[in-house]
Design a protein around this motif. Structure first.
Motif, PDB file in Angstrom:
ATOM      1  N   UNK A  84       0.836  -1.205   0.000  1.00  0.00           N
ATOM      2  CA  UNK A  84       0.000   0.000   0.000  1.00  0.00           C
ATOM      3  C   UNK A  84       0.866   1.249   0.000  1.00  0.00           C
ATOM      4  N   UNK A  85       1.931   1.215   0.754  1.00  0.00           N
ATOM      5  CA  UNK A  85       2.815   2.375   0.860  1.00  0.00           C
ATOM      6  C   UNK A  85       3.524   2.692  -0.451  1.00  0.00           C
ATOM      7  N   UNK A 113       2.437   2.134  13.787  1.00  0.00           N
ATOM      8  CA  UNK A 113       2.194   3.577  13.869  1.00  0.00           C
ATOM      9  C   UNK A 113       0.703   3.912  13.897  1.00  0.00           C
ATOM     10  N   UNK A 114      -0.137   2.877  13.833  1.00  0.00           N
ATOM     11  CA  UNK A 114      -1.580   3.073  13.897  1.00  0.00           C
ATOM     12  C   UNK A 114      -2.264   3.295  12.562  1.00  0.00           C
ATOM     13  N   UNK A 115      -1.551   3.059  11.458  1.00  0.00           N
ATOM     14  CA  UNK A 115      -2.113   3.292  10.130  1.00  0.00           C
ATOM     15  C   UNK A 115      -2.599   1.992   9.496  1.00  0.00           C
ATOM     16  N   UNK A 116      -3.702   2.096   8.758  1.00  0.00           N
ATOM     17  CA  UNK A 116      -4.182   0.969   7.957  1.00  0.00           C
ATOM     18  C   UNK A 116      -3.542   1.044   6.577  1.00  0.00           C
ATOM     19  N   UNK A 117      -3.734   0.006   5.788  1.00  0.00           N
ATOM     20  CA  UNK A 117      -3.225   0.009   4.415  1.00  0.00           C
ATOM     21  C   UNK A 117      -3.850   1.157   3.626  1.00  0.00           C
ATOM     22  N   UNK A 118      -5.123   1.442   3.872  1.00  0.00           N
ATOM     23  CA  UNK A 118      -5.789   2.556   3.192  1.00  0.00           C
ATOM     24  C   UNK A 118      -5.104   3.877   3.546  1.00  0.00           C
ATOM     25  N   UNK A 136      -2.017   4.360   4.458  1.00  0.00           N
ATOM     26  CA  UNK A 136      -0.695   4.396   3.825  1.00  0.00           C
ATOM     27  C   UNK A 136      -0.805   4.707   2.337  1.00  0.00           C
ATOM     28  N   UNK A 137      -1.796   4.108   1.689  1.00  0.00           N
ATOM     29  CA  UNK A 137      -1.969   4.350   0.253  1.00  0.00           C
ATOM     30  C   UNK A 137      -2.337   5.807  -0.017  1.00  0.00           C
ATOM     31  N   UNK A 138      -3.284   6.335   0.748  1.00  0.00           N
ATOM     32  CA  UNK A 138      -3.717   7.707   0.488  1.00  0.00           C
ATOM     33  C   UNK A 138      -2.646   8.723   0.857  1.00  0.00           C
ATOM     34  N   UNK A 139      -1.920   8.484   1.931  1.00  0.00           N
ATOM     35  CA  UNK A 139      -0.861   9.408   2.344  1.00  0.00           C
ATOM     36  C   UNK A 139       0.250   9.501   1.305  1.00  0.00           C
ATOM     37  N   UNK A 140       0.417   8.440   0.541  1.00  0.00           N
ATOM     38  CA  UNK A 140       1.478   8.403  -0.458  1.00  0.00           C
ATOM     39  C   UNK A 140       0.965   8.639  -1.882  1.00  0.00           C
ATOM     40  N   UNK A 141      -0.306   9.040  -2.006  1.00  0.00           N
ATOM     41  CA  UNK A 141      -0.862   9.398  -3.306  1.00  0.00           C
ATOM     42  C   UNK A 141      -1.151   8.231  -4.230  1.00  0.00           C
ATOM     43  N   UNK A 188      -5.029   4.349  -6.955  1.00  0.00           N
ATOM     44  CA  UNK A 188      -5.492   3.040  -7.445  1.00  0.00           C
ATOM     45  C   UNK A 188      -5.531   2.033  -6.300  1.00  0.00           C
ATOM     46  N   UNK A 189      -4.513   2.045  -5.468  1.00  0.00           N
ATOM     47  CA  UNK A 189      -4.477   1.135  -4.328  1.00  0.00           C
ATOM     48  C   UNK A 189      -5.603   1.483  -3.344  1.00  0.00           C
ATOM     49  N   UNK A 190      -5.792   2.769  -3.080  1.00  0.00           N
ATOM     50  CA  UNK A 190      -6.865   3.194  -2.177  1.00  0.00           C
ATOM     51  C   UNK A 190      -8.218   2.736  -2.694  1.00  0.00           C
ATOM     52  N   UNK A 191      -8.463   2.879  -3.979  1.00  0.00           N
ATOM     53  CA  UNK A 191      -9.727   2.450  -4.567  1.00  0.00           C
ATOM     54  C   UNK A 191      -9.875   0.921  -4.517  1.00  0.00           C
TER      55      UNK A 191
END
Length: 66
Positions: free
Chosen positions: A18-19, A42-47, A49-54, A57-60
């Motif tokens: 995701x990252x 760090x408390x982050x989900x895969x979603x 991580x994907x959105x934070x890194x732009x 497609x992965x987020x969707x």
């Protein structure tokens, strides 16, 4: 290898994919039944991580899997 160790390794693989925007790996891990709501150290989900890194497609892909 125990189930919990294997499960943790698959979770880590999901977070890394995701990252870095690897949608194919995310899809494969979904098929394998990896928990997309699990949080990393760090408390982050895969979603997250994907959105934070732009990686839209992965987020969707993650949203569609829900």
């Amino acid at each position: 290898m125990t189930d919990s160790v294997n499960s943790q390794k698959l979770q880590e693989k999901l977070w890394r994919a995701a990252e870095r925007g690897d949608a194919m790996t995310v899809r494969t891990l979904f098929i394998e039944g990896v928990d997309f709501d699990a949080r990393n150290e760090d408390g982050f989900t895969a979603f997250n991580l994907a959105t934070q890194n732009g990686h839209h497609e992965v987020a969707m892909t993650i949203l569609a899997a829900r």
